[in-house]
Design a protein around this motif. Structure first.
Motif, short mmCIF file in Angstrom:
data_model
loop_
_atom_site.label_atom_id
_atom_site.label_comp_id
_atom_site.label_asym_id
_atom_site.label_seq_id
_atom_site.Cartn_x
_atom_site.Cartn_y
_atom_site.Cartn_z
N MET A 1 77.53 -33.91 18.13
CA MET A 1 78.23 -34.85 18.97
C MET A 1 79.29 -35.55 18.12
SD MET A 1 76.73 -38.05 21.19
CE MET A 1 76.08 -36.99 22.46
N LYS A 2 80.50 -35.63 18.64
CA LYS A 2 81.61 -36.29 17.96
C LYS A 2 81.75 -37.70 18.52
CE LYS A 2 85.32 -33.91 17.42
NZ LYS A 2 86.63 -33.26 17.58
N ILE A 3 81.82 -38.67 17.59
CA ILE A 3 81.89 -40.07 17.97
C ILE A 3 83.02 -40.76 17.22
CG2 ILE A 3 80.65 -42.28 17.96
CD1 ILE A 3 78.03 -40.62 18.06
N PHE A 4 83.80 -41.57 17.94
CA PHE A 4 84.82 -42.44 17.35
C PHE A 4 84.30 -43.87 17.43
CE2 PHE A 4 89.17 -40.15 18.13
CZ PHE A 4 88.74 -39.06 17.41
N GLU A 17 78.19 -47.19 12.25
CA GLU A 17 78.17 -45.82 11.73
C GLU A 17 76.80 -45.46 11.16
OE1 GLU A 17 80.87 -42.96 8.86
OE2 GLU A 17 81.04 -45.12 8.63
N ASN A 18 76.21 -46.37 10.40
CA ASN A 18 74.91 -46.09 9.80
C ASN A 18 73.79 -46.05 10.81
OD1 ASN A 18 75.09 -45.72 6.78
ND2 ASN A 18 76.39 -47.50 7.11
N ILE A 29 81.06 -38.51 12.90
CA ILE A 29 81.54 -39.86 13.17
C ILE A 29 82.86 -40.11 12.45
CG2 ILE A 29 81.00 -42.31 12.98
CD1 ILE A 29 78.00 -41.45 12.89
N LYS A 30 83.84 -40.56 13.22
CA LYS A 30 85.12 -40.95 12.64
C LYS A 30 85.33 -42.42 12.95
CE LYS A 30 87.39 -36.51 12.80
NZ LYS A 30 88.59 -35.78 13.13
N THR A 31 85.76 -43.16 11.94
CA THR A 31 86.00 -44.59 12.13
C THR A 31 87.49 -44.89 12.03
OG1 THR A 31 85.67 -45.06 9.77
CG2 THR A 31 83.74 -45.20 11.21
N PHE A 32 87.90 -45.88 12.79
CA PHE A 32 89.30 -46.32 12.82
C PHE A 32 89.33 -47.83 12.78
CE2 PHE A 32 88.96 -42.30 15.05
CZ PHE A 32 90.00 -41.55 14.51
N ALA A 48 90.67 -30.65 20.94
CA ALA A 48 89.62 -30.60 19.92
C ALA A 48 89.35 -31.96 19.30
CB ALA A 48 90.00 -29.60 18.83
N ALA A 49 90.32 -32.86 19.39
CA ALA A 49 90.16 -34.20 18.80
C ALA A 49 89.39 -35.15 19.69
CB ALA A 49 91.53 -34.79 18.49
N VAL A 50 89.24 -34.83 20.95
CA VAL A 50 88.59 -35.75 21.89
C VAL A 50 87.09 -35.82 21.58
CG1 VAL A 50 88.07 -36.22 24.32
CG2 VAL A 50 90.30 -35.26 23.68
N PRO A 51 86.60 -37.03 21.30
CA PRO A 51 85.18 -37.17 21.00
C PRO A 51 84.32 -37.22 22.27
CG PRO A 51 86.23 -39.29 20.90
CD PRO A 51 87.32 -38.29 21.20
#
Length: 125
Positions: A1-4, A17-18, A29-32, A48-51
Motif C-alpha cells: 500500500m502506498k501512503i502519502f 510514519e512510524n 510511505i512518502k512524506t512531504f 503510478a504516483a497516486v497513493p
C-alpha cells in the motif's frame, strides 16, 4: 500500500510514519513537508504516483490543506478512483469537519495524533 503523509511538522511526520510502519512494514510511505511538494509529485508522476491513502494536514504555510484539495480538483477522477484522502488535524473546530465533507475527495477527518486503531481501520477498508 502506498501512503502519502503531508504535514509541515517534522514530529507529526515522524510519529505518523512510524505508527504506519509498525502496523504494516510493507507500506510504501512518502512524506512531504508541504502541499506544494506533494502536488508536484502527483502531477509529474502520472498514475503510478497516486497513493492509496493521503493523510493531509490542514494548517500549513504556503499551501494549506484546503488549497491542496482545491488544486487536486482538476485531477479529481484519476485521484478519487485510486486514492482516499484523510484530513489529519489537531483542530477541534466543527467548521473544519463540516468543510471537509464538502470535498468529494475527502474520505474522512481524523484528529491528531493518529492512533493505531485509526490505522487498522483505514488499512482494512
Amino acid at each position: 500500500m502506498k501512503i502519502f503523509i503531508i504535514d509541515d511538522d517534522d514530529l507529526n511526520l515522524f510519529l505518523t510514519e512510524n505508527l504506519l510502519a509498525l502496523e504494516d512494514a510493507t507500506h510504501e510511505i512518502k512524506t512531504f513537508l508541504s502541499g506544494t511538494a506533494a502536488l508536484e509529485a502527483l502531477q509529474t508522476g502520472g498514475e503510478a504516483a497516486v497513493p492509496d491513502i493521503i493523510f493531509l494536514d490542514l494548517n500549513m504555510p504556503v499551501m494549506d490543506g484546503w488549497e491542496f484539495l482545491e488544486a487536486l480538483a482538476p485531477l479529481g477522477p484519476s485521484i478519487s478512483e485510486r486514492c482516499r484522502i484523510y484530513v489529519l488535524t489537531s483542530s477541534l473546530s466543527a467548521s473544519d469537519t463540516t468543510r471537509s465533507k464538502e470535498y468529494a475527495l475527502v474520505s474522512g477527518l481524523i484528529h491528531k495524533p493518529l492512533k493505531i486503531e485509526d490505522v487498522r481501520e483505514l488499512v482494512s477498508q
